[in-house]
Design an enzyme around this catalytic site. Structure first.
Site, PDB file in Angstrom:
ATOM      1  N   HIS A 186       0.839  -1.215   0.000  1.00 17.09           N
ATOM      2  CA  HIS A 186       0.000   0.000   0.000  1.00 17.09           C
ATOM      3  C   HIS A 186       0.864   1.251   0.000  1.00 17.09           C
ATOM      4  O   HIS A 186       0.423   2.329   0.425  1.00 17.09           O
ATOM      5  CB  HIS A 186      -0.915   0.097   1.251  1.00 17.09           C
ATOM      6  CG  HIS A 186      -2.046  -0.879   1.297  1.00 17.09           C
ATOM      7  ND1 HIS A 186      -2.566  -1.337   2.495  1.00 17.09           N
ATOM      8  CD2 HIS A 186      -2.767  -1.476   0.332  1.00 17.09           C
ATOM      9  CE1 HIS A 186      -3.570  -2.159   2.250  1.00 17.09           C
ATOM     10  NE2 HIS A 186      -3.701  -2.274   0.930  1.00 17.09           N
ATOM     11  N   ARG A 247      -8.398 -11.290   5.705  1.00 19.20           N
ATOM     12  CA  ARG A 247      -7.063 -11.796   6.078  1.00 19.20           C
ATOM     13  C   ARG A 247      -6.845 -11.737   7.579  1.00 19.20           C
ATOM     14  O   ARG A 247      -7.298 -10.800   8.239  1.00 19.20           O
ATOM     15  CB  ARG A 247      -5.965 -10.951   5.409  1.00 19.20           C
ATOM     16  CG  ARG A 247      -5.992 -11.025   3.915  1.00 19.20           C
ATOM     17  CD  ARG A 247      -4.883 -10.172   3.309  1.00 19.20           C
ATOM     18  NE  ARG A 247      -5.359  -9.592   2.080  1.00 19.20           N
ATOM     19  CZ  ARG A 247      -4.898  -8.468   1.537  1.00 19.20           C
ATOM     20  NH1 ARG A 247      -3.915  -7.807   2.106  1.00 19.20           N
ATOM     21  NH2 ARG A 247      -5.402  -8.016   0.423  1.00 19.20           N
ATOM     22  N   GLU A 390      -5.019   6.277  -5.176  1.00 17.36           N
ATOM     23  CA  GLU A 390      -3.841   5.553  -5.678  1.00 17.36           C
ATOM     24  C   GLU A 390      -3.699   5.722  -7.185  1.00 17.36           C
ATOM     25  O   GLU A 390      -2.590   5.817  -7.696  1.00 17.36           O
ATOM     26  CB  GLU A 390      -3.955   4.067  -5.313  1.00 17.36           C
ATOM     27  CG  GLU A 390      -3.711   3.843  -3.835  1.00 17.36           C
ATOM     28  CD  GLU A 390      -4.124   2.459  -3.357  1.00 17.36           C
ATOM     29  OE1 GLU A 390      -5.341   2.240  -3.213  1.00 17.36           O
ATOM     30  OE2 GLU A 390      -3.241   1.623  -3.137  1.00 17.36           O
TER      31      GLU A 390
END
Ligand code: ADP
Length: 407
Positions: A186, A247, A390
């Site tokens: 990230h 996760r 992003e």
């Protein structure tokens, strides 16, 4: 000529997953998005589809997509029917998100044959991510051979983590042999948000110590001292650290031995369990945070425990990074959960007034797409929400490296 006037210099941002291809056509200067979309179930026998949005019109179509090449060709056709001819609009670059840069890559890199093989050599470090990224690179290059392709690595920002933060206490020779270290992920988001937060505070990034919380489906936290990260929660893979949508985050490494020896599970089954069936989903069945919060509000015990485990881990890291940084000027929330879930922001920083951290409930409850301060004026630590972007960060870095002004 393209029928729609798009000024030259736009960047096509591509994020290729194993069966998906996310794209955005964006002006790196202004941030204006001309088109974006997602192709899904590429290579699957049924159900392949593209959700495409351009110039204010959105389309959802089901179409066979045998491979990434077919997907990018479909995207080009869709754009063409919108009046945007990709090969004629003077694209500055195609910016590809590449998950793992290994020890080698720490900056945006124009892709040529040699770089392509170096990325390929890194595939064992990220077997689930880098191969699809490469497939995306090849597919787009075949379609747009004359447009420079740039790789933006998700690990790059963390390339120079201090050794004590990047080193696992694993047999040193084994770690060296298999390039096992903490890489962090990230990075594009953490860097973008940290720079934006410093600008928001009106101070040079080199003077700001901050903790950045990227809380999306995947989640990670970083400690950034004067613009340079000194620690981050993801490690060799994006599995380490915070509790995520599906996760585990941090987990006793011995659990894998137990599952293999006693549960007879294979490595692939454990991988699937840790990555896809755990986290919030594993604890309560939901990984969409909105659903989890609704269930918490309704008093659902499994969702409440999942939320408490999530917060416990988050506060654990916030505390650790406060100590590592020594002085904290800002704590910054970003990504889907960080930008939208006021409860998570309030609960993760509750009862920390003695450290200068105090959230203003009214500011925290306000909804906005802009960067904003949610702490009280009295609180010494500025608590901010800074929306990440992003794609824009990838577009800007790609355009800069092609223009020769990048890092
Ligand atoms: P990723 O890019 O990792 O897939 P995002 O940054 O888009 O993830 O974040 C997705 C997460 O954000 C989901 O868990 C979603 O439920 C959560 N989210 C989005 N909007 C809200 C909201 N209004 N309140 C709470 N959670 C939200």
């Amino acid at each position: 000529m393209s029928a729609v006037e798009i000024p030259p210099g736009a960047v096509l941002v591509v994020n290729a997953g194993s069966s998906s291809l996310k794209y955005q056509l964006v002006d790196p200067e202004t941030g204006q998005v001309y088109a974006d979309g997602l192709a899904e179930r590429i290579g699957e026998p049924t159900g392949a589809r593209i959700r495409h949005e351009a110039l204010g019109r959105s389309r959802d179509l089901e179409v066979p997509l045998p491979d990434h090449q077919a997907a990018i060709e479909q995207v080009a056709e869709l754009l063409h029917s919108d009046g945007i001819a990709l090969s004629e609009i003077g694209l500055a670059a195609v910016g590809h998100r590449v998950v793992h840069g290994g020890r080698r890559f720490h900056a945006p890199t124009v892709i040529d044959d040699q770089i392509r093989s170096e990325i390929e050599r890194l595939s064992p470090l990220a077997p689930l991510h880098n191969p699809p990224n490469l497939v995306g690179i090849e597919a787009v290059s075949a379609l747009l051979p004359d447009v420079p392709a740039v790789a933006i690595f998700d690990t790059a920002f963390f390339h120079d983590l201090p050794e004590e933060a990047s080193t696992y206490a694993l047999d040193a020779a084994t770690a060296e042999k298999y390039a096992i270290r903490r890489y962090g992920f990230h990075g594009t988001s953490h860097q973008y948000v940290a720079e934006h937060a410093a600008r928001f505070l009106g101070r040079p990034a080199s003077e700001v110590n901050q903790i950045v919380l990227h809380l999306g489906n995947g989640a990670s936290i970083s400690a950034v001292r004067g613009g340079t990260p000194i620690d981050t929660s993801m490690g060799m893979t994006p599995l380490e650290g915070l509790v995520m949508g599906t996760r585990t985050g941090d987990i006793d490494p011995g659990i894998a031995f137990q599952l293999a020896r006693v549960g007879n599970m294979s490595i692939d089954e454990i991988d699937e369990l840790y990555n896809k069936q755990s986290g919030l989903k594993g604890l309560c069945g939901d990984n969409d945070f909105r659903a989890v919060l609704e269930r918490v509000d309704a008093g659902d015990p499994a969702a409440t425990l999942a939320y408490r485990v999530y917060l416990h881990r988050l506060r654990h890291y916030i505390g650790a990074y406060m100590i590592e940084l020594g002085r904290v000027d800002a704590i910054v929330f970003t990504a889907g959960v960080g930008e939208n879930a006021a409860a998570v922001r309030a609960d993760s920083l509750a009862d920390l007034q003695m450290y200068g951290i105090e959230i203003d409930p009214v500011r925290n409850a306000e909804r906005s797409d802009e960067a904003r301060r949610i702490s009280t004026d009295a609180g010494e630590v500025a608590v901010l929400v800074v929306p990440t972007n992003e794609e824009l960060a990838i577009a800007r870095q790609s355009a800069a490296v092609v223009a020769g002004t990048g890092t």
